[in-house]
Motif scaffolding. Structure first.
Motif, mmCIF file in Angstrom:
data_model
loop_
_atom_site.group_PDB
_atom_site.id
_atom_site.type_symbol
_atom_site.label_atom_id
_atom_site.label_comp_id
_atom_site.label_asym_id
_atom_site.label_seq_id
_atom_site.Cartn_x
_atom_site.Cartn_y
_atom_site.Cartn_z
ATOM 1 N N PHE A 106 0.848 -1.189 0.000
ATOM 2 C CA PHE A 106 0.000 0.000 0.000
ATOM 3 C C PHE A 106 0.888 1.246 0.000
ATOM 4 N N ARG A 107 0.632 2.128 -0.972
ATOM 5 C CA ARG A 107 1.449 3.332 -1.055
ATOM 6 C C ARG A 107 0.534 4.556 -1.129
ATOM 7 N N HIS A 108 1.066 5.639 -0.619
ATOM 8 C CA HIS A 108 0.343 6.912 -0.669
ATOM 9 C C HIS A 108 1.297 8.012 -0.249
ATOM 10 N N VAL A 154 5.719 13.892 1.484
ATOM 11 C CA VAL A 154 6.215 12.580 1.882
ATOM 12 C C VAL A 154 5.516 11.501 1.069
ATOM 13 N N CYS A 155 6.287 10.489 0.681
ATOM 14 C CA CYS A 155 5.733 9.345 -0.041
ATOM 15 C C CYS A 155 6.410 8.080 0.473
ATOM 16 N N HIS A 156 5.623 7.022 0.686
ATOM 17 C CA HIS A 156 6.185 5.781 1.209
ATOM 18 C C HIS A 156 5.312 4.612 0.776
ATOM 19 N N ILE A 157 5.771 3.402 1.036
ATOM 20 C CA ILE A 157 5.043 2.189 0.681
ATOM 21 C C ILE A 157 5.275 1.149 1.764
ATOM 22 N N ASN A 203 4.880 -10.890 -8.036
ATOM 23 C CA ASN A 203 3.417 -10.990 -7.951
ATOM 24 C C ASN A 203 2.828 -10.012 -6.944
ATOM 25 N N ALA A 204 3.578 -8.999 -6.579
ATOM 26 C CA ALA A 204 3.074 -8.008 -5.620
ATOM 27 C C ALA A 204 1.943 -7.195 -6.251
ATOM 28 N N VAL A 205 0.953 -6.859 -5.440
ATOM 29 C CA VAL A 205 -0.146 -5.986 -5.860
ATOM 30 C C VAL A 205 0.041 -4.644 -5.149
ATOM 31 N N ILE A 206 0.227 -3.581 -5.914
ATOM 32 C CA ILE A 206 0.468 -2.250 -5.357
ATOM 33 C C ILE A 206 -0.839 -1.468 -5.388
ATOM 34 N N VAL A 207 -1.329 -1.110 -4.215
ATOM 35 C CA VAL A 207 -2.598 -0.397 -4.089
ATOM 36 C C VAL A 207 -2.331 1.103 -4.037
ATOM 37 N N MET A 208 -3.026 1.854 -4.889
ATOM 38 C CA MET A 208 -2.863 3.312 -4.915
ATOM 39 C C MET A 208 -4.162 3.965 -5.353
ATOM 40 N N ASP A 209 -4.226 5.288 -5.177
ATOM 41 C CA ASP A 209 -5.429 6.013 -5.559
ATOM 42 C C ASP A 209 -5.335 6.464 -7.017
ATOM 43 N N ASN A 210 -6.234 7.366 -7.410
ATOM 44 C CA ASN A 210 -6.317 7.790 -8.816
ATOM 45 C C ASN A 210 -5.793 9.198 -9.028
ATOM 46 N N ALA A 211 -4.725 9.561 -8.319
ATOM 47 C CA ALA A 211 -4.117 10.876 -8.517
ATOM 48 C C ALA A 211 -3.653 11.026 -9.969
ATOM 49 N N ILE A 278 -0.817 -3.191 -10.529
ATOM 50 C CA ILE A 278 -1.377 -1.997 -9.899
ATOM 51 C C ILE A 278 -2.868 -2.219 -9.643
ATOM 52 N N LEU A 279 -3.312 -1.916 -8.434
ATOM 53 C CA LEU A 279 -4.735 -1.983 -8.083
ATOM 54 C C LEU A 279 -5.156 -0.600 -7.601
ATOM 55 N N ARG A 280 -6.044 0.049 -8.362
ATOM 56 C CA ARG A 280 -6.490 1.396 -8.023
ATOM 57 C C ARG A 280 -7.737 1.362 -7.152
ATOM 58 N N LEU A 281 -7.765 2.235 -6.164
ATOM 59 C CA LEU A 281 -8.896 2.325 -5.250
ATOM 60 C C LEU A 281 -10.067 3.033 -5.929
ATOM 61 N N PRO A 282 -11.299 2.763 -5.473
ATOM 62 C CA PRO A 282 -12.436 3.550 -5.978
ATOM 63 C C PRO A 282 -12.234 5.023 -5.619
ATOM 64 N N PRO A 283 -12.686 5.930 -6.467
ATOM 65 C CA PRO A 283 -12.526 7.364 -6.168
ATOM 66 C C PRO A 283 -13.149 7.737 -4.825
ATOM 67 N N TYR A 284 -12.454 8.578 -4.077
ATOM 68 C CA TYR A 284 -12.926 9.133 -2.807
ATOM 69 C C TYR A 284 -13.147 8.064 -1.724
ATOM 70 N N HIS A 285 -12.357 6.993 -1.767
ATOM 71 C CA HIS A 285 -12.456 5.948 -0.740
ATOM 72 C C HIS A 285 -11.072 5.640 -0.184
ATOM 73 N N CYS A 286 -10.463 6.649 0.437
ATOM 74 C CA CYS A 286 -9.134 6.457 1.021
ATOM 75 C C CYS A 286 -9.186 5.525 2.226
ATOM 76 N N GLU A 287 -10.393 5.266 2.782
ATOM 77 C CA GLU A 287 -10.486 4.373 3.942
ATOM 78 C C GLU A 287 -10.144 2.928 3.576
ATOM 79 N N PHE A 288 -10.049 2.631 2.272
ATOM 80 C CA PHE A 288 -9.669 1.293 1.840
ATOM 81 C C PHE A 288 -8.154 1.124 1.743
ATOM 82 N N ASN A 289 -7.403 2.146 2.113
ATOM 83 C CA ASN A 289 -5.949 2.067 2.064
ATOM 84 C C ASN A 289 -5.399 2.145 3.488
ATOM 85 N N PRO A 290 -4.867 1.046 4.031
ATOM 86 C CA PRO A 290 -4.410 1.053 5.436
ATOM 87 C C PRO A 290 -3.243 1.989 5.704
#
Length: 384
Positions: A106-108, A154-157, A203-211, A278-290
């Motif tokens: 998970f990155r943000h 700041v950016c991290h994963i 086989n890593a899945v990287i979760v990010m938003d739609n910036a 890459i797995l993108r989160l639904p728009p405006y749902h940052c609560e799905f990113n730990p």
């Protein structure tokens, strides 16, 4: 006299097909009830029929509605629905498969201000004045900065194993804007991601938003705002031959046909080459990113220990805060996020059930040449 109990009606199992004979029973029972009481309401009627026949009210209502419209009873669709593999696997096996096949990362990005401090502090109400505080060797409150000060981007994963080592991106903001996304661009993000990818497992899945800088296209497809010569140029570059004069809507139809072949993101293709996804989160749902919970912990450490309000000291506090978020905390963050996902899934099923029980509103418009003024009365003084 002994109490006589009515025989128990076996309900039709949920998901089982309602046969043609059952549908006929529904219609026959409906006709009988209507003949006995023509004024009975549909809501009350379908409850009675459901109780007597053991069939769901939604099925009864849909069957009666279909019969009213078509005067026929359709046969049910008897296509058997087989369980998918995901329905056959329990939660324990799902987790084991997930850990074996994929590991989620998970990155943000976020920001930290030099003036970040707690918004509330404990106050000793026994102190009556500044002189009283001075005499007792106490302060008169927290010394807060006059403004937010400079800002760090700041950016991290991270994953359930913790933040990835040597992957923290931290730099000073140069723009005085409220949105920290203005500081990041596609090139900066790509350079950081290229340095991080070798540290992630296959086989890593990287979760990010739609910036916007996450969604830079390899080849931008024409849109309605694109000029006609540009659309034709794009189509010809893809091997399409425009043999006759065409208007823009016709050209865009060809573009829509080709779009799936070229609608690709730079980041997705970069990650795919290294056997990751890459797995993108639904728009405006940052609560799905730990990682949002991880950032909350890091920022809280900065606020609680920020004494100088200097950017270099804040950066050091930031690094300390990142190091404090260990693997156990990450596991709790991920567990909380999964619980939030399950809440939304349950909510979807609740909405589906409510919509299934909702009766459609049907308005019958009939033409009538005669004017009926029986219900019309003149306005009284009170109406005015």
């Amino acid at each position: 006299m002994d109490n006589v109990t009515s025989p128990r009606v076996l309900r039709n199992p949920k998901g089982k097909f309602v046969s043609s004979s059952q549908r006929k029973m529904i219609i026959n029972t409906y006709k009988t009830k209507i003949a006995q009481n023509p004024e009975i309401k549909m809501l009350h009627l379908k409850k009675i029929i459901s109780t007597e026949l053991g069939i769901g009210m939604s099925t009864i209502y849909q069957t009666i509605l279909e019969y009213k419209r078509t005067k026929t009873i359709s046969s049910p669709n008897k296509t058997k629905i087989f369980k998918s593999i995901k329905d056959k696997v329990d939660e324990f096996d799902k987790y084991a498969i997930r850990r074996k096949i994929h590991q989620f990362w998970f990155r943000h990005e976020t920001w930290v201000n030099a003036g970040d401090v707690p918004s509330k502090v404990w106050c000793d109400k026994s102190i009556k004045s500044a002189r009283d505080a001075t005499n007792k060797g106490l302060s008169t409150g927290a010394v807060n900065p006059s403004g937010k000060g400079k800002r760090l981007i700041v950016c991290h994963i991270g994953s359930e194993d913790g933040f990835v080592s040597d992957s923290l991106l931290c730099f000073e903001s140069k723009k005085n804007t409220q949105d920290y996304h203005d500081e990041m661009n596609g090139d900066c993000f790509r350079d950081w991601l290229e340095s991080v990818l070798p540290r992630l497992k296959d086989n890593a899945v990287i979760v990010m938003d739609n910036a916007p800088y996450h969604s830079v296209k390899q080849d931008k497809c024409p849109t309605r705002n694109t000029s006609k010569p540009k659309i034709i140029e794009w189509l010809e570059s893809k091997g399409e031959v425009i043999s006759r004069p065409m208007v823009i809507p016709e050209l865009l139809l060809i573009v829509d046909r080709l779009r799936p072949l070229y609608n690709k993101y730079v980041i997705d293709e970069l990650v795919k080459k290294q056997n990751k996804t890459i797995l993108r989160l639904p728009p405006y749902h940052c609560e799905f990113n730990p990682i949002e919970l991880a950032w909350s912990s890091v920022k809280n450490h900065v606020r609680m220990n920020n004494k100088t309000f200097k950017l270099n000291d804040v950066k050091q506090l930031l690094i300390e805060g990142v190091e404090r978020v260990n693997a156990d905390m990450w596991k709790n963050f991920i567990k909380h996020t999964i619980e939030e996902e399950e809440k939304f899934l349950k909510m979807d099923f609740v909405v589906d059930e409510l919509m299934a029980e909702k009766e459609p509103c049907v308005l019958n418009v009939e033409t009538d040449d005669s004017d009926d003024f029986d219900d019309v009365r003149p306005l009284s003084e009170t109406d005015e």
